[in-house]
Design a protein around this motif. Structure first.
Motif, PDB file in Angstrom:
ATOM      1  N   LEU A 101       0.819  -1.205   0.000  1.00  0.00           N
ATOM      2  CA  LEU A 101       0.000   0.000   0.000  1.00  0.00           C
ATOM      3  C   LEU A 101       0.857   1.262   0.000  1.00  0.00           C
ATOM      4  CD1 LEU A 101      -2.735   1.462   0.214  1.00  0.00           C
ATOM      5  CD2 LEU A 101      -2.608   1.150   2.708  1.00  0.00           C
ATOM      6  N   ASN A 102       1.976   1.240   0.715  1.00  0.00           N
ATOM      7  CA  ASN A 102       2.841   2.413   0.766  1.00  0.00           C
ATOM      8  C   ASN A 102       3.392   2.779  -0.608  1.00  0.00           C
ATOM      9  OD1 ASN A 102       2.565   2.782   3.565  1.00  0.00           O
ATOM     10  ND2 ASN A 102       4.199   1.312   3.998  1.00  0.00           N
ATOM     11  N   GLU A 103       3.722   1.766  -1.395  1.00  0.00           N
ATOM     12  CA  GLU A 103       4.221   2.024  -2.744  1.00  0.00           C
ATOM     13  C   GLU A 103       3.118   2.628  -3.610  1.00  0.00           C
ATOM     14  OE1 GLU A 103       6.182  -0.243  -6.645  1.00  0.00           O
ATOM     15  OE2 GLU A 103       5.500  -1.424  -4.911  1.00  0.00           O
ATOM     16  N   LEU A 104       1.899   2.143  -3.441  1.00  0.00           N
ATOM     17  CA  LEU A 104       0.767   2.695  -4.182  1.00  0.00           C
ATOM     18  C   LEU A 104       0.577   4.177  -3.840  1.00  0.00           C
ATOM     19  CD1 LEU A 104      -1.785   2.511  -5.933  1.00  0.00           C
ATOM     20  CD2 LEU A 104      -3.009   1.638  -3.925  1.00  0.00           C
ATOM     21  N   VAL A 105       0.598   4.483  -2.558  1.00  0.00           N
ATOM     22  CA  VAL A 105       0.440   5.871  -2.115  1.00  0.00           C
ATOM     23  C   VAL A 105       1.545   6.755  -2.689  1.00  0.00           C
ATOM     24  CG1 VAL A 105       0.569   7.383  -0.091  1.00  0.00           C
ATOM     25  CG2 VAL A 105      -0.867   5.332  -0.025  1.00  0.00           C
ATOM     26  N   GLU A 106       2.774   6.260  -2.647  1.00  0.00           N
ATOM     27  CA  GLU A 106       3.902   7.048  -3.163  1.00  0.00           C
ATOM     28  C   GLU A 106       3.774   7.286  -4.663  1.00  0.00           C
ATOM     29  OE1 GLU A 106       6.182   8.665  -1.625  1.00  0.00           O
ATOM     30  OE2 GLU A 106       5.649   7.959   0.387  1.00  0.00           O
TER      31      GLU A 106
END
Length: 378
Positions: free
Chosen positions: A171-176
């Motif tokens: 999810l963090n990669e998606l947000v970034e």
């Protein structure tokens, strides 16, 4: 109600008399879009009709006294999906069921990932450039786009979640990547001359609605999701040029004069009003479904609040005395110098438009202007 001092007149956006952005599509434009969909006219022929309709709309906005002009979202079918489809790694996808509004279901379309997300060569930059040529000393060109949180929410719809997790297990990669793509678009808009960007964000209106939580199959809570949404939005808002005014608009759904959810701002106000780093909020307040003004006490710093006290869903004109009473009530929580007024949403968040005529649309805006001038001065 006392009239505010002349010092209350604003020379930069948001203005005391303001509008959220979208307008009813004229019949000629609707017919051209249908013809293009059938293959009867070319893309260039459609663009010519759009250009002419937008020129006419901009003049009407200036004539009614608006100091922030938009293209009325005339080149879009949806207020949000067209922007998402313009990002790299995203496609238009038909699905089985649209969003269920009160009394009507939307068209069944969404934005689905095809790969990693990026923001180069976005068509909205060219759309903005067309509007920018009509900006002058009395009118600034405004660009409206869906907030990063709105895009994240769309990718997490039940119909999309499997694809999203396959391409972005983290999810963090998606947000970034969402934030990076948005920053790329914002940079290009700024280079094109954009100094007023509005992030339209219905995620907050959904968060306060019960149907949002009953439809989820995970164990997340409102605090967790609110923090996530503020985080992805702030990643785009932070570190932008000082002269780029970024605002946000929040409502509870606006589709063919129907609404999606109900609920006061209270549960999300500390996140939205206290932590999101926009310079102003355009907020729905035209019905009791949005709750009272008490939560505005959480609006931090010197941010402005544009009170959406007029309904873009209904043709009937509001009572000026009642509107002024509500402005006075809101000023107990945010000083009147930091308040403005507008309709609660656009007149056509989708190309279907709300159920009123163009004449009624302009009459509504004339009334908003009258109230603003009587409260803050001309």
């Amino acid at each position: 109600m006392a009239v505010a001092s002349k010092e209350g007149i604003r020379t930069e956006t948001p203005f005391r008399f303001d509008n959220v952005g979208s307008f009813l599509r004229p019949e000629k434009l609707k017919e051209a879009r249908k013809a293009f969909a059938k293959g009867s006219i070319s893309e260039q022929e459609l663009k010519a009709v759009e250009d002419e309709a937008i020129k006419d709309l901009i003049q009407k906005q200036k004539d009614v006294g608006l100091k922030a002009i938009t293209d009325g979202e005339f080149r879009r079918s949806w207020w949000h999906l067209d922007f998402m489809w313009g990002l790299q790694g995203v496609k238009k996808q038909e699905i089985d069921q649209g969003y269920q509004f009160k009394g009507e279901e939307t068209r069944a379309e969404t934005a689905r990932l095809t790969g990693k997300i990026s923001g180069e060569h976005h068509p909205f930059v060219e759309h903005f450039q067309f509007v920018q040529q009509f900006a002058d000393e009395k009118a600034v060109a405004r660009q409206t786009i869906p907030a990063p949180a709105q895009f994240l929410s769309e990718l997490q719809r039940p119909e999309n979640v499997e694809t999203t997790k396959r391409i972005y297990p983290d999810l963090n990669e998606l947000v970034e990547d969402i934030a990076s793509a948005y920053r790329s678009v914002v940079k290009d808009l700024y280079t094109a001359g954009c100094r007023n960007l509005q992030l339209d964000d219905c995620t907050w209106g959904r968060l306060v609605g019960k149907n949002h939580w009953t439809s989820r199959d995970d164990d997340s809570n409102i605090e967790e999701v609110a923090s996530l949404y503020v985080n992805v939005n702030n990643k785009v808002i932070e570190n932008q040029p000082e002269d780029l005014i970024i605002t946000t608009h929040v409502c509870r759904g606006n589709y063919h004069s129907k609404w999606f959810s109900s609920g006061a701002y209270d549960a999300i106000s500390k996140h939205l009003f206290g932590k999101e780093k926009v310079k102003a909020y355009y907020l729905e307040f035209d019905t009791e479904r949005a709750g009272g003004f008490e939560s505005l006490v959480n609006v931090s710093d010197n941010k402005l609040v544009v009170l959406g006290l007029f309904s873009s869903k209904l043709p009937d004109l509001e009572d000026k005395a009642q509107i002024k009473e509500r402005i006075e009530e809101a000023s107990k929580y945010v000083p009147i110098e930091r308040l403005c007024v507008s309709p609660q949403c656009g007149f056509a968040s989708t190309e279907e438009g709300n159920i009123l005529t163009e004449e009624q649309q302009w009459n509504k805006l004339r009334l908003v202007r009258e109230v603003a001038e009587e409260v803050w001065g001309k």
